[in-house]
Design an enzyme around this catalytic site. Structure first.
Site, PDB file in Angstrom:
ATOM      1  N   ARG A 188      12.930  61.817  76.868  1.00  0.00           N
ATOM      2  CA  ARG A 188      13.730  62.990  77.190  1.00  0.00           C
ATOM      3  C   ARG A 188      12.876  64.188  77.585  1.00  0.00           C
ATOM      4  NH1 ARG A 188      17.408  62.950  71.873  1.00  0.00           N
ATOM      5  NH2 ARG A 188      15.343  62.384  71.028  1.00  0.00           N
ATOM      6  N   ASP A 230      10.400  57.979  73.542  1.00  0.00           N
ATOM      7  CA  ASP A 230      11.376  59.048  73.758  1.00  0.00           C
ATOM      8  C   ASP A 230      11.092  59.643  75.132  1.00  0.00           C
ATOM      9  OD1 ASP A 230      13.014  61.308  73.796  1.00  0.00           O
ATOM     10  OD2 ASP A 230      12.725  61.710  71.654  1.00  0.00           O
TER      11      ASP A 230
END
Length: 207
Positions: free
Chosen positions: A137, A135
């Site tokens: 982000r 991930d």
């Protein structure tokens, strides 16, 4: 927000009527920004007057072309977006639409990861096999957007504990985290189960 993060400012606000495929509609004040940390063209869709609320409902929704636009059933992104707009239009709040396709890896890489998932890897294993973060982000721009809108305390509409943790570290007070609905299908169940088991998402899956 941390002192090392520069402030963003509102660039443009324009009212947009929204319509979904099932006929549901709402109207949002759509806001663009100057000075976002990652340079992305993220937008805030504002419903009501959230700056006047003690802890307005906020949904941070990462762009998903396949799910949001084409209705892909490999994920639950499209139904989550539809649900968020309805809840926000009823309660007031903000949808932060973040241009972070594929948990930050981009559209082409996401489709490459899908091909590996078809060979048996889960969504996180597929990213790792491509040499990409599970991930990737970062929510610095989201915190900047909220601050520019005059919002410092929120109720976060999300199943993802990392979103709240990152916002809190960036100076946004997350009063509570409100889970989304469960949009499980035969084609996305493995994806949802991986999110529960690998990253602690609060999704109440049967069995």
């Amino acid at each position: 927000m941390t002192s090392s993060t520069a402030a963003a400012t509102v660039r443009t606000t324009v009212r947009i009527p929204l319509r979904f495929g099932d006929g549901f509609g709402a109207t949002a004040d759509t806001v663009t920004f100057h000075g976002l940390a990652d340079g992305g063209e993220h937008v805030a869709m504002v419903f009501g007057d959230p700056a006047a609320m003690a802890a307005p409902l906020v949904r941070m929704h990462s762009e998903c072309l396949t799910g949001d636009v084409f209705g892909s059933a490999r994920c639950d992104c499209g139904p989550q977006l539809r649900e968020a707009v309805e809840r926000l239009s009823q309660e007031g709040g903000v949808l932060l639409y973040l241009r972070q396709e594929g948990r930050g890896i981009g559209l082409y890489n996401k489709l490459d990861a899908y091909a590996l998932q078809d060979l048996g890897l889960d969504t996180y294993e597929a990213n790792s096999a491509l040499g990409l973060p599970e991930d990737g982000r970062d929510y610095t721009a989201a915190a900047q957007m909220l601050t520019a809108l005059g919002i410092g305390t929120i109720s976060l509409l999300s199943n993802n504990p990392d979103k709240g943790a990152q916002l809190s570290a960036l100076g946004i007070a997350v009063r509570d985290r409100v889970p989304t609905g469960v949009f499980a299908t035969a084609t996305n169940l493995g994806y949802l189960r991986a999110k529960v088991e690998r990253t602690g998402h609060t999704i109440a899956l049967a069995g």
